[in-house]
Design a protein around this motif. Structure first.
Motif, PDB file in Angstrom:
ATOM      1  N   GLY A  72     -15.308 -24.971  14.485  1.00  0.00           N
ATOM      2  CA  GLY A  72     -15.072 -24.383  13.173  1.00  0.00           C
ATOM      3  C   GLY A  72     -16.365 -23.966  12.488  1.00  0.00           C
ATOM      4  N   GLN A  73     -16.295 -23.763  11.169  1.00  0.00           N
ATOM      5  CA  GLN A  73     -17.493 -23.458  10.400  1.00  0.00           C
ATOM      6  C   GLN A  73     -17.266 -23.805   8.929  1.00  0.00           C
ATOM      7  OE1 GLN A  73     -17.816 -19.120  11.161  1.00  0.00           O
ATOM      8  NE2 GLN A  73     -17.499 -18.809   8.964  1.00  0.00           N
ATOM      9  N   VAL A  74     -18.380 -24.053   8.241  1.00  0.00           N
ATOM     10  CA  VAL A  74     -18.377 -24.436   6.830  1.00  0.00           C
ATOM     11  C   VAL A  74     -19.485 -23.654   6.141  1.00  0.00           C
ATOM     12  CG1 VAL A  74     -18.566 -26.341   5.188  1.00  0.00           C
ATOM     13  CG2 VAL A  74     -17.620 -26.764   7.453  1.00  0.00           C
ATOM     14  N   THR A  75     -19.247 -23.207   4.908  1.00  0.00           N
ATOM     15  CA  THR A  75     -20.290 -22.521   4.136  1.00  0.00           C
ATOM     16  C   THR A  75     -20.897 -23.489   3.138  1.00  0.00           C
ATOM     17  OG1 THR A  75     -19.175 -20.396   4.347  1.00  0.00           O
ATOM     18  CG2 THR A  75     -20.823 -20.590   2.613  1.00  0.00           C
ATOM     19  N   HIS A  76     -22.203 -23.683   3.258  1.00  0.00           N
ATOM     20  CA  HIS A  76     -22.973 -24.568   2.375  1.00  0.00           C
ATOM     21  C   HIS A  76     -23.705 -23.730   1.329  1.00  0.00           C
ATOM     22  CE1 HIS A  76     -26.289 -27.491   1.401  1.00  0.00           C
ATOM     23  NE2 HIS A  76     -26.973 -26.369   1.321  1.00  0.00           N
ATOM     24  N   ARG A  77     -23.602 -24.140   0.064  1.00  0.00           N
ATOM     25  CA  ARG A  77     -24.405 -23.544  -1.011  1.00  0.00           C
ATOM     26  C   ARG A  77     -25.000 -24.672  -1.842  1.00  0.00           C
ATOM     27  NH1 ARG A  77     -19.640 -20.386  -0.840  1.00  0.00           N
ATOM     28  NH2 ARG A  77     -20.018 -18.219  -0.211  1.00  0.00           N
ATOM     29  N   ASP A  78     -26.268 -24.534  -2.231  1.00  0.00           N
ATOM     30  CA  ASP A  78     -26.883 -25.615  -3.004  1.00  0.00           C
ATOM     31  C   ASP A  78     -27.701 -25.078  -4.167  1.00  0.00           C
ATOM     32  OD1 ASP A  78     -29.581 -25.034  -2.129  1.00  0.00           O
ATOM     33  OD2 ASP A  78     -29.207 -26.120  -0.276  1.00  0.00           O
ATOM     34  N   SER A  79     -28.201 -26.009  -4.982  1.00  0.00           N
ATOM     35  CA  SER A  79     -28.904 -25.650  -6.214  1.00  0.00           C
ATOM     36  C   SER A  79     -30.286 -25.075  -5.965  1.00  0.00           C
ATOM     37  CB  SER A  79     -28.999 -26.864  -7.149  1.00  0.00           C
ATOM     38  OG  SER A  79     -29.482 -28.004  -6.486  1.00  0.00           O
ATOM     39  N   LEU A  80     -30.739 -25.082  -4.702  1.00  0.00           N
ATOM     40  CA  LEU A  80     -31.984 -24.401  -4.351  1.00  0.00           C
ATOM     41  C   LEU A  80     -31.748 -22.909  -4.127  1.00  0.00           C
ATOM     42  CD1 LEU A  80     -33.433 -26.969  -1.779  1.00  0.00           C
ATOM     43  CD2 LEU A  80     -34.019 -26.753  -4.201  1.00  0.00           C
ATOM     44  N   GLY A  81     -30.488 -22.495  -4.135  1.00  0.00           N
ATOM     45  CA  GLY A  81     -30.140 -21.104  -3.848  1.00  0.00           C
ATOM     46  C   GLY A  81     -29.858 -20.849  -2.385  1.00  0.00           C
ATOM     47  N   VAL A  82     -29.845 -21.904  -1.576  1.00  0.00           N
ATOM     48  CA  VAL A  82     -29.554 -21.752  -0.149  1.00  0.00           C
ATOM     49  C   VAL A  82     -28.062 -21.483   0.051  1.00  0.00           C
ATOM     50  CG1 VAL A  82     -29.515 -22.910   2.094  1.00  0.00           C
ATOM     51  CG2 VAL A  82     -31.456 -23.239   0.554  1.00  0.00           C
ATOM     52  N   GLU A  83     -27.752 -20.514   0.885  1.00  0.00           N
ATOM     53  CA  GLU A  83     -26.388 -20.267   1.331  1.00  0.00           C
ATOM     54  C   GLU A  83     -26.422 -20.186   2.846  1.00  0.00           C
ATOM     55  OE1 GLU A  83     -22.872 -16.912   0.843  1.00  0.00           O
ATOM     56  OE2 GLU A  83     -24.125 -17.436  -0.895  1.00  0.00           O
ATOM     57  N   GLN A  84     -25.735 -21.109   3.515  1.00  0.00           N
ATOM     58  CA  GLN A  84     -25.840 -21.235   4.957  1.00  0.00           C
ATOM     59  C   GLN A  84     -24.463 -21.478   5.563  1.00  0.00           C
ATOM     60  OE1 GLN A  84     -28.788 -21.262   7.085  1.00  0.00           O
ATOM     61  NE2 GLN A  84     -27.159 -21.064   8.597  1.00  0.00           N
ATOM     62  N   HIS A 102     -24.604 -29.421  -4.285  1.00  0.00           N
ATOM     63  CA  HIS A 102     -24.181 -28.442  -3.276  1.00  0.00           C
ATOM     64  C   HIS A 102     -22.674 -28.451  -3.142  1.00  0.00           C
ATOM     65  CE1 HIS A 102     -23.565 -30.886   0.649  1.00  0.00           C
ATOM     66  NE2 HIS A 102     -23.467 -31.717  -0.376  1.00  0.00           N
ATOM     67  N   SER A 103     -22.172 -27.416  -2.499  1.00  0.00           N
ATOM     68  CA  SER A 103     -20.746 -27.294  -2.205  1.00  0.00           C
ATOM     69  C   SER A 103     -20.572 -27.018  -0.727  1.00  0.00           C
ATOM     70  CB  SER A 103     -20.122 -26.155  -3.023  1.00  0.00           C
ATOM     71  OG  SER A 103     -20.677 -24.901  -2.635  1.00  0.00           O
ATOM     72  N   GLU A 104     -19.368 -27.285  -0.249  1.00  0.00           N
ATOM     73  CA  GLU A 104     -19.002 -26.937   1.124  1.00  0.00           C
ATOM     74  C   GLU A 104     -17.623 -26.317   1.078  1.00  0.00           C
ATOM     75  OE1 GLU A 104     -21.206 -30.296   3.808  1.00  0.00           O
ATOM     76  OE2 GLU A 104     -19.980 -30.876   2.114  1.00  0.00           O
ATOM     77  N   ARG A 105     -17.542 -25.082   1.538  1.00  0.00           N
ATOM     78  CA  ARG A 105     -16.294 -24.338   1.428  1.00  0.00           C
ATOM     79  C   ARG A 105     -15.850 -23.814   2.800  1.00  0.00           C
ATOM     80  NH1 ARG A 105     -14.671 -23.531  -3.859  1.00  0.00           N
ATOM     81  NH2 ARG A 105     -16.268 -23.865  -5.457  1.00  0.00           N
ATOM     82  N   PHE A 106     -14.548 -23.769   2.965  1.00  0.00           N
ATOM     83  CA  PHE A 106     -13.934 -23.366   4.230  1.00  0.00           C
ATOM     84  C   PHE A 106     -13.360 -21.973   4.010  1.00  0.00           C
ATOM     85  CE2 PHE A 106     -14.069 -27.886   3.775  1.00  0.00           C
ATOM     86  CZ  PHE A 106     -14.583 -28.317   4.986  1.00  0.00           C
ATOM     87  N   GLU A 107     -14.204 -20.969   4.177  1.00  0.00           N
ATOM     88  CA  GLU A 107     -13.893 -19.608   3.740  1.00  0.00           C
ATOM     89  C   GLU A 107     -13.369 -18.711   4.851  1.00  0.00           C
ATOM     90  OE1 GLU A 107     -17.084 -19.448   0.048  1.00  0.00           O
ATOM     91  OE2 GLU A 107     -17.665 -18.614   1.982  1.00  0.00           O
ATOM     92  N   ASP A 108     -13.350 -19.203   6.076  1.00  0.00           N
ATOM     93  CA  ASP A 108     -12.870 -18.400   7.201  1.00  0.00           C
ATOM     94  C   ASP A 108     -11.633 -19.061   7.787  1.00  0.00           C
ATOM     95  OD1 ASP A 108     -12.416 -16.862   9.396  1.00  0.00           O
ATOM     96  OD2 ASP A 108     -14.297 -17.337  10.423  1.00  0.00           O
ATOM     97  N   PRO A 109     -10.434 -18.563   7.451  1.00  0.00           N
ATOM     98  CA  PRO A 109      -9.211 -19.178   7.983  1.00  0.00           C
ATOM     99  C   PRO A 109      -9.198 -19.259   9.503  1.00  0.00           C
ATOM    100  CG  PRO A 109      -8.679 -17.620   6.234  1.00  0.00           C
ATOM    101  CD  PRO A 109     -10.140 -17.439   6.543  1.00  0.00           C
ATOM    102  N   ALA A 110      -9.837 -18.289  10.161  1.00  0.00           N
ATOM    103  CA  ALA A 110      -9.845 -18.295  11.626  1.00  0.00           C
ATOM    104  C   ALA A 110     -10.565 -19.526  12.177  1.00  0.00           C
ATOM    105  CB  ALA A 110     -10.520 -17.028  12.147  1.00  0.00           C
ATOM    106  N   ALA A 111     -11.506 -20.075  11.376  1.00  0.00           N
ATOM    107  CA  ALA A 111     -12.251 -21.250  11.828  1.00  0.00           C
ATOM    108  C   ALA A 111     -11.386 -22.496  11.875  1.00  0.00           C
ATOM    109  CB  ALA A 111     -13.448 -21.490  10.911  1.00  0.00           C
ATOM    110  N   LEU A 112     -10.206 -22.434  11.248  1.00  0.00           N
ATOM    111  CA  LEU A 112      -9.292 -23.569  11.244  1.00  0.00           C
ATOM    112  C   LEU A 112      -8.152 -23.400  12.241  1.00  0.00           C
ATOM    113  CD1 LEU A 112      -9.023 -24.071   7.383  1.00  0.00           C
ATOM    114  CD2 LEU A 112     -10.362 -25.433   8.975  1.00  0.00           C
ATOM    115  N   ALA A 113      -8.096 -22.250  12.875  1.00  0.00           N
ATOM    116  CA  ALA A 113      -6.975 -21.958  13.770  1.00  0.00           C
ATOM    117  C   ALA A 113      -6.939 -22.948  14.928  1.00  0.00           C
ATOM    118  CB  ALA A 113      -7.093 -20.527  14.293  1.00  0.00           C
TER     119      ALA A 113
END
Length: 304
Positions: A72-84, A102-113
């Protein structure tokens, strides 16, 4: 020999997102500097519900978070401005130090298939001298992480040093962390250069000293033990440990050697002194109500 066997406990983070929580454990709060460990997935969810799994912006102090995906995959964003975007086989090492959100978001439905999403997250406590270090985030690609193979054995060094392997993942204290895959019948032993060592069974089963251990169990060994680990079937393990750092206090997402620093972190989050990620600042996790006993606290925010 074997100090303790830790049984993972089920924790529900969101609808459809249950995890196995291994550390902290009442009888064994840390293994080396590792103070937290969650195993999430495999996750199967309807695409329309994936937003419910998102971990909203939340704070940390006094630790490094280590995210490692099997699928799968996860999108990380943090207060340093990093988006990974975090992908399988990478090491994503975020040092909170004096404070980060920071946050962690599951933004690609295909990654959960097909139940593809599966990840391990650990927290590594920082030495006292580094607890107030500047926050930082680093992403390391699979090609930066050495791999060792032998008959029936494949292992990737995530961080630290073990079995003669080293990499450039920046750590703050002596430790080791490995992803190990064994075929049925393979045997190996633990690295000897670290005083505290743990084996977590992520898939399959192993035999040690005539006893079988299965998914969701962590075996913790003392520094003199030289166990022989036998794969009873095709098996995936996570090996971790290192030098102990001494007592640490943990409350929600905060770790520190000082109780008063935890109280300061609570106030900092409540009053907005820990910044939100600049590209994910419309919502956040509020400070939990502190109904804990002096040595307790709300459950840590997993996947963070």
């Amino acid at each position: 020999m074997l100090d303790i066997v830790i049984e993972a406990r089920k924790a529900a983070l969101a609808p459809g997102m249950d995890v196995r929580r291994i550390l902290p454990f009442r009888q064994r709060r840390m293994v080396g500097p590792f103070i937290f460990m969650d195993h999430a997935g495999p996750v199967t969810m309807e695409p329309a519900l994936t937003q419910n799994m998102d971990v909203l912006p939340h704070p940390h102090i006094g630790l490094s978070t280590v995210s490692y995906l099997f699928g799968g995959q996860v999108t990380h964003r943090d207060s340093l401005g990093v988006e990974q975007i975090i992908r399988p086989g990478e090491v994503n090492w975020m040092t909170a130090g004096s404070g980060i959100a920071h946050s962690e978001r599951f933004e690609d439905p295909a990654a959960l298939a097909g139940g593809n999403l599966e990840m391990i997250q650990t927290w590594v406590a920082l030495p006292e001298k580094d607890e107030e270090a500047a926050p930082a985030f680093e992403n390391y690609k699979p090609e930066q992480l050495p791999i060792y193979t032998d008959t029936g054995i494949w292992m990737r060094l995530i961080a630290g040093d073990a079995y003669g392997l080293r990499n450039d993942v920046k750590t703050h204290s002596p430790l080791f962390y490995l992803h190990v895959v064994l075929t049925k019948g393979a045997k190996f032993t633990l690295p000897r250069e670290h005083p505290e060592r743990g084996i977590y069974v992520a898939k399959g089963s192993i035999e040690v000293a005539g006893r079988t251990y299965t998914v969701g169990q962590m075996l913790v060994f003392n520094k003199t033990a030289e166990p022989v680990i036998l794969a009873k079937e095709d098996t995936t393990l996570m090996l971790l440990g290192g030098e102990p750092l001494g007592e640490r206090f943990i409350w929600w997402n905060f770790v520190s050697s000082r109780k008063e620093r935890i109280q300061q972190a609570k106030a900092d989050w409540k009053e907005g002194r820990i910044l939100l990620p600049p590209t994910d600042n419309a919502e956040f996790v509020p400070l939990p109500t502190d109904k804990s006993k002096p040595a307790g606290g709300p459950a840590p925010q997993a996947l963070s």
